[in-house]
Design an enzyme around this catalytic site. Structure first.
Site, PDB file in Angstrom:
ATOM      1  CB  SER A 148      -1.028  -0.016   1.200  1.00 14.42           C
ATOM      2  OG  SER A 148      -1.421   1.061   1.470  1.00 14.42           O
ATOM      3  CE1 TYR A 161      -4.200  -1.667   5.610  1.00 16.42           C
ATOM      4  CE2 TYR A 161      -3.795   0.501   4.748  1.00 16.42           C
ATOM      5  CZ  TYR A 161      -3.838  -0.836   4.573  1.00 16.42           C
ATOM      6  OH  TYR A 161      -4.094  -1.221   3.303  1.00 16.42           O
TER       7      TYR A 161
HETATM    8  P1  NAP Z   1     -11.843  -5.703   0.291  1.00 19.15           P
HETATM    9  O1  NAP Z   1     -12.874  -5.346  -0.868  1.00 19.15           O
HETATM   10  O2  NAP Z   1     -12.456  -5.516   1.615  1.00 19.15           O
HETATM   11  O3  NAP Z   1     -11.226  -7.152   0.253  1.00 19.15           O
HETATM   12  C1  NAP Z   1     -10.523  -7.717   1.149  1.00 19.15           C
HETATM   13  C2  NAP Z   1     -10.313  -9.115   1.050  1.00 19.15           C
HETATM   14  O4  NAP Z   1      -9.522  -9.640   2.100  1.00 19.15           O
HETATM   15  C3  NAP Z   1     -11.719 -10.053   1.110  1.00 19.15           C
HETATM   16  O5  NAP Z   1     -11.631 -11.073  -0.039  1.00 19.15           O
HETATM   17  C4  NAP Z   1     -11.416 -10.513   2.430  1.00 19.15           C
HETATM   18  O6  NAP Z   1     -12.173 -11.931   2.537  1.00 19.15           O
HETATM   19  C5  NAP Z   1     -10.199 -10.931   2.799  1.00 19.15           C
HETATM   20  N1  NAP Z   1      -9.577 -11.089   3.950  1.00 19.15           N
HETATM   21  C6  NAP Z   1      -9.850 -10.229   5.041  1.00 19.15           C
HETATM   22  N2  NAP Z   1      -9.371 -10.822   6.149  1.00 19.15           N
HETATM   23  C7  NAP Z   1      -8.937 -12.263   5.843  1.00 19.15           C
HETATM   24  C8  NAP Z   1      -8.563 -13.303   6.572  1.00 19.15           C
HETATM   25  N3  NAP Z   1      -8.411 -13.486   7.909  1.00 19.15           N
HETATM   26  N4  NAP Z   1      -8.290 -14.414   5.762  1.00 19.15           N
HETATM   27  C9  NAP Z   1      -8.463 -14.479   4.571  1.00 19.15           C
HETATM   28  N5  NAP Z   1      -8.903 -13.422   3.864  1.00 19.15           N
HETATM   29  C10 NAP Z   1      -9.174 -12.220   4.448  1.00 19.15           C
HETATM   30  O7  NAP Z   1     -10.588  -4.824   0.334  1.00 19.15           O
HETATM   31  P2  NAP Z   1      -9.372  -4.661  -1.033  1.00 19.15           P
HETATM   32  O8  NAP Z   1      -9.226  -3.160  -1.382  1.00 19.15           O
HETATM   33  O9  NAP Z   1      -9.706  -5.327  -2.145  1.00 19.15           O
HETATM   34  O10 NAP Z   1      -8.137  -5.152  -0.112  1.00 19.15           O
HETATM   35  C11 NAP Z   1      -7.494  -6.059  -0.534  1.00 19.15           C
HETATM   36  C12 NAP Z   1      -5.772  -5.662   0.006  1.00 19.15           C
HETATM   37  O11 NAP Z   1      -5.485  -4.206  -0.601  1.00 19.15           O
HETATM   38  C13 NAP Z   1      -5.699  -5.515   1.516  1.00 19.15           C
HETATM   39  O12 NAP Z   1      -4.556  -6.215   1.793  1.00 19.15           O
HETATM   40  C14 NAP Z   1      -5.526  -3.840   1.511  1.00 19.15           C
HETATM   41  O13 NAP Z   1      -4.691  -3.534   2.731  1.00 19.15           O
HETATM   42  C15 NAP Z   1      -4.886  -3.506   0.215  1.00 19.15           C
HETATM   43  N6  NAP Z   1      -5.103  -2.482  -0.209  1.00 19.15           N
HETATM   44  C16 NAP Z   1      -6.243  -1.692  -0.379  1.00 19.15           C
HETATM   45  C17 NAP Z   1      -6.345  -0.332  -0.839  1.00 19.15           C
HETATM   46  C18 NAP Z   1      -7.684   0.207  -1.018  1.00 19.15           C
HETATM   47  O14 NAP Z   1      -7.643   1.545  -1.001  1.00 19.15           O
HETATM   48  N7  NAP Z   1      -8.791  -0.345  -1.139  1.00 19.15           N
HETATM   49  C19 NAP Z   1      -5.242   0.474  -0.856  1.00 19.15           C
HETATM   50  C20 NAP Z   1      -4.016  -0.149  -0.742  1.00 19.15           C
HETATM   51  C21 NAP Z   1      -3.704  -1.479  -0.332  1.00 19.15           C
HETATM   52  P3  NAP Z   1     -13.284 -12.628   3.774  1.00 19.15           P
HETATM   53  O15 NAP Z   1     -13.696 -11.351   4.227  1.00 19.15           O
HETATM   54  O16 NAP Z   1     -14.210 -13.180   2.873  1.00 19.15           O
HETATM   55  O17 NAP Z   1     -12.214 -13.366   4.482  1.00 19.15           O
END
Ligand code: NAP
Length: 261
Positions: A148, A161
């Site tokens: 990130s 975070y």
């Molecule tokens: P999201 O739509 O909330 O997706 C998060 C995913 O992580 C979901 O599939 C969730 O699945 C899974 N997850 C959470 N806890 C878990 C666990 N204990 N075991 C297995 N799976 C788990 O958010 P996203 O934006 O796609 O996030 C994905 C990644 O991108 C994260 O690492 C986040 O930090 C990173 N990121 C996001 C952003 C942003 O602005 N969106 C920016 C930079 C980085 P379940 O709940 O079904 O387990």
């Protein structure tokens, strides 16, 4: 002369594939004919996504319930992955992660901090430790970690975070040193704001507050990130993309947004 990177029927295993960036990445690799293995806690969502991936052209799709905070769950996920790909995994996308709250350190929630650390740091390590030995044994594989901009720049309310994503960056760079001398590649994709369920999770299902995060700006999309994962994965075998940092044009830093009213 460049060597082919992928197996005949290449496989990507994705953690956190039930939504957002993980789901979009699964779809993009499916469209390109890959075998895709999906892991997350919400199995019902994985089953729905699997149908979409098959329709999009995936060579094959497997799903496994996965909680990256639990040893047994990660072991079962690995069994499904190795069974699907015949012990030759092309890409492990360590994507599962979350942010919880925007509390300042003076009044932070210990439970939220622990959950972020357990998922984003220990979870990523647990999954990597499960897969990397076999990758080394067969001299094949690419680990792509979800970082990130918070791994580069901190902001008020984001202490833990940001700490977890700084840790992901440190771990990514360390593994690269440790596998030097092998063909294993290790990369990270480090985006700014991406419109997914991320903010909904962060604000504990407060949909209005989550929507306001993206108000008046054009955020990145899950597809934008999936394209970066594809770019890193599809370089020739001698090229390791170390880090892709990308931001929305409207976001010059986590706290510096060009919001149109
Ligand atoms: P999201 O739509 O909330 O997706 C998060 C995913 O992580 C979901 O599939 C969730 O699945 C899974 N997850 C959470 N806890 C878990 C666990 N204990 N075991 C297995 N799976 C788990 O958010 P996203 O934006 O796609 O996030 C994905 C990644 O991108 C994260 O690492 C986040 O930090 C990173 N990121 C996001 C952003 C942003 O602005 N969106 C920016 C930079 C980085 P379940 O709940 O079904 O387990």
């Amino acid at each position: 002369m460049t060597k082919a990177v992928f197996s005949a029927h290449p496989t990507i295993a994705i953690t956190g594939a039930s939504a957002g960036i993980g789901e979009e990445t699964a779809l993009l690799f499916a469209e390109r004919g890959w075998r895709v293995v999906l892991g997350a806690r919400r199995r019902d969502r994985l089953e729905e996504i699997a149908k979409k991936l098959k329709a999009a052209g995936a060579h094959d799709v497997a799903v496994a319930t996965l909680d990256v905070t639990l040893d047994e769950s990660v072991k079962k996920f690995a069994e499904v992955v190795w069974g699907a790909c015949g012990h030759r995994l092309d890409v492990l996308f360590n994507n599962a992660g979350l942010a919880l709250g925007v509390d300042h350190v003076a009044k932070g929630s210990m439970a939220d901090w622990q959950s972020m650390l357990d998922t984003n740091v220990t979870g990523l390590l647990r999954v990597t430790r499960e897969f990397l030995p076999k990758m080394l044994e067969v001299s094949h594989g690419h680990i792509i970690n979800m970082g990130s901009i918070a791994g580069h720049v901190v902001y008020e309310g984001g202490s833990v975070y940001a700490a977890t994503k700084h840790a992901v960056r440190a771990i990514t760079r360390t593994i690269r040193l440790e596998v030097n001398g092998t063909p294993i590649r290790v990369s990270s994709v480090d985006p700014g704001m991406v419109e997914t369920d991320f903010s909904l999770v962060r604000f504990k299902d407060d949909a209005e507050r989550a929507k306001n995060i993206y108000k008046g700006v054009t955020p990145l999309s899950g597809r934008d990130i999936a394209e970066c994962v594809w770019f890193a994965a599809s370089r020739p075998a001698h090229v390791n993309i170390e880090e892709i940092v990308l931001m929305p044009v409207d976001q010059a830093a986590p706290h510096k947004l060009n919001r149109k009213s």
